[in-house]
Design an enzyme around this catalytic site. Structure first.
Site, mmCIF file in Angstrom:
data_model
loop_
_atom_site.group_PDB
_atom_site.id
_atom_site.type_symbol
_atom_site.label_atom_id
_atom_site.label_comp_id
_atom_site.label_asym_id
_atom_site.label_seq_id
_atom_site.Cartn_x
_atom_site.Cartn_y
_atom_site.Cartn_z
ATOM 1 N N ASP A 176 -41.059 47.795 -67.011
ATOM 2 C CA ASP A 176 -41.418 46.392 -67.202
ATOM 3 C C ASP A 176 -41.906 45.799 -65.884
ATOM 4 O OD1 ASP A 176 -39.522 43.399 -68.095
ATOM 5 O OD2 ASP A 176 -41.582 43.978 -68.580
ATOM 6 N N ASP A 185 -48.458 45.008 -64.016
ATOM 7 C CA ASP A 185 -48.580 43.551 -64.038
ATOM 8 C C ASP A 185 -49.353 43.122 -62.795
ATOM 9 O OD1 ASP A 185 -46.284 40.697 -64.129
ATOM 10 O OD2 ASP A 185 -48.469 40.873 -63.974
ATOM 11 N N GLU A 215 -51.132 42.631 -68.275
ATOM 12 C CA GLU A 215 -50.903 41.202 -68.557
ATOM 13 C C GLU A 215 -52.110 40.376 -68.136
ATOM 14 O OE1 GLU A 215 -47.824 38.828 -66.291
ATOM 15 O OE2 GLU A 215 -46.926 38.763 -68.284
ATOM 16 N N GLY A 227 -41.048 36.707 -71.894
ATOM 17 C CA GLY A 227 -40.283 35.457 -71.905
ATOM 18 C C GLY A 227 -39.919 35.050 -73.314
ATOM 19 N N THR A 234 -37.126 41.010 -74.271
ATOM 20 C CA THR A 234 -35.871 40.255 -74.363
ATOM 21 C C THR A 234 -34.886 40.747 -73.309
ATOM 22 O OG1 THR A 234 -36.273 40.235 -76.767
ATOM 23 C CG2 THR A 234 -34.075 39.563 -76.005
ATOM 24 N N ASP A 235 -34.592 39.885 -72.356
ATOM 25 C CA ASP A 235 -33.649 40.218 -71.282
ATOM 26 C C ASP A 235 -32.557 39.149 -71.209
ATOM 27 O OD1 ASP A 235 -34.102 40.956 -67.691
ATOM 28 O OD2 ASP A 235 -32.402 41.134 -69.048
HETATM 29 O O1 LIG Z 1 -40.289 38.959 -70.440
HETATM 30 C C1 LIG Z 1 -39.222 39.503 -70.235
HETATM 31 C C2 LIG Z 1 -37.885 38.921 -70.682
HETATM 32 O O2 LIG Z 1 -37.991 37.536 -70.927
HETATM 33 P P1 LIG Z 1 -36.681 36.635 -71.158
HETATM 34 O O3 LIG Z 1 -36.232 36.138 -69.818
HETATM 35 O O4 LIG Z 1 -37.119 35.527 -72.065
HETATM 36 O O5 LIG Z 1 -35.616 37.511 -71.792
HETATM 37 N N1 LIG Z 1 -39.191 40.692 -69.618
HETATM 38 O O6 LIG Z 1 -40.337 41.259 -69.164
HETATM 39 CA CA LIG Z 2 -47.394 38.591 -64.345
HETATM 40 NA NA NA Z 3 -43.342 44.917 -70.176
HETATM 41 ZN ZN LIG Z 4 -41.722 39.693 -68.690
#
Ligand SMILES: O=C(COP(=O)(O)O)NO
Ligand SMILES: [Ca+2]
Ligand code: NA
Ligand SMILES: [Zn+2]
Length: 311
Positions: free
Chosen positions: A88, A110, A140, A215, A258-259
């Protein structure tokens, strides 16, 4: 089994559902994600940031990459659901190559904080290398405000769908993360939650590849409340509600990063349990609620996104 992220996302694209891409830094979260995927018969994409690689390798990101691949494969080999491992927000050439070399299913380059031409040039180079190694690539376009691991973007720069068309044609990238109004972390919107569906639809129409929503955590009020009841201070936390996620999937989003939701659910369970059990020091006991809440937030997300039953 351990699979290429592309296999998971092309199926999601074909059948119009979303797959949660879940960030980990350690074994506990990996364990819970696998349990949730098995419970819901859902494919899972595990993802690690560059910082997570460094954390797992005790400062050595190349070692961390190797360790994460072995950990994820160990679980993937024991279950019937498809499991992929993704880098990621890859920003450094060395981290991306380390992930490819270690055996990650896919990598994100990215380069979105660079001007369009520069982003395209960097992404093209990574696609060439990754594809030569049979690894798929996410890139991205546009910028999300807020923290992105190492870089902090000032404000949201929404994707230009015409640029997206050119970008995908020129780079051959496999998945695209268009900035459409979300941001990382627990404080996503000052006013009402809102993302630009029209841009998602246009980017999908012009590129016809799986799209990624960054996000995308909902910052689930139930778990925010539990955490705050037990000493946390997350004042003003606000995420992307489920119905907005469902609309985004309808518009063409297939990978949903989702983090934050996992972090909040885990810490809510941990705080609640520790407050109620001052004598407990067995980790198999004191992670119990953290495990339960984290699995719950993931299984609920699989139902919302439609990946339930798609393994
Ligand atoms: O985009 C995210 C996670 O976003 P959140 O902070 O909304 O979980 N990771 O690359
Ligand atoms: Ca970026
Ligand atoms: Na990613
Ligand atoms: Zn992200």
């Amino acid at each position: 089994p351990y699979v290429d992220t592309k296999v998971i996302l092309e199926n999601a694209d074909k059948h119009g559902y979303g797959v949660p891409a879940l960030n980990i830094n350690n074994l506990e979260f990996l364990h819970y994600i696998i349990e949730a995927g098995v419970k819901k018969n859902s494919p899972v994409i595990i993802e690690t940031s560059q910082g997570a690689m460094k954390y797992a390798g005790n400062g050595d990101f190349r070692k961390g990459a190797e360790i994460f691949v072995k950990m994820v494969k160990a679980f993937a080999d024991e279950v019937d659901i498809p499991v992929a491992l993704h880098l990621d927000h890859g920003k450094s050439f060395e981290h991306i190559v380390a992930a490819i070399k270690a055996g990650y299913s896919s990598v994100m380059i990215d380069a979105s904080e660079h001007p369009f031409e520069e982003n395209m040039k960097i992404t093209k180079e990574i696609v060439k290398i990754a594809h030569a190694a049979g690894v798929s690539v996410e890139a991205e376009l546009g910028q999300l405000a807020g923290i992105e691991d190492e870089a902090v973007a000032a404000e949201n720069v929404l994707v230009d769908p015409d640029e997206a068309k050119k970008f995908v044609e020129e780079t051959g990238v496999d998945f695209l993360a268009p900035a459409v109004g979300t941001s990382h972390g627990a404080f996503k919107f000052k006013g009402a939650a809102k993302i630009d569906y029209d841009r998602i639809k246009k980017v999908k129409e012009y590129t016809k590849i799986p799209l990624v929503l960054h996000g995308a955590s909902s910052v689930v009020p139930e778990f925010v409340e539990i955490a705050e009841k037990h000493g946390a201070d997350f004042g003003g936390a606000k995420g992307v509600p489920s119905e907005i996620l469902q609309e985004a999937v309808k518009c063409g989003i297939n990978k949903v990063n989702t983090d934050t939701d996992l972090r909040i659910a885990f810490v809510a369970g941990l705080r609640e349990f520790l407050n109620a059990n001052p004598k407990e020091f067995d980790p198999r006991k004191y992670f119990k609620l953290a495990r339960e809440y984290t699995i719950k937030v993931i299984t609920d997300r699989m139902d919302v996104l439609g990946s339930t039953g798609k393994a």
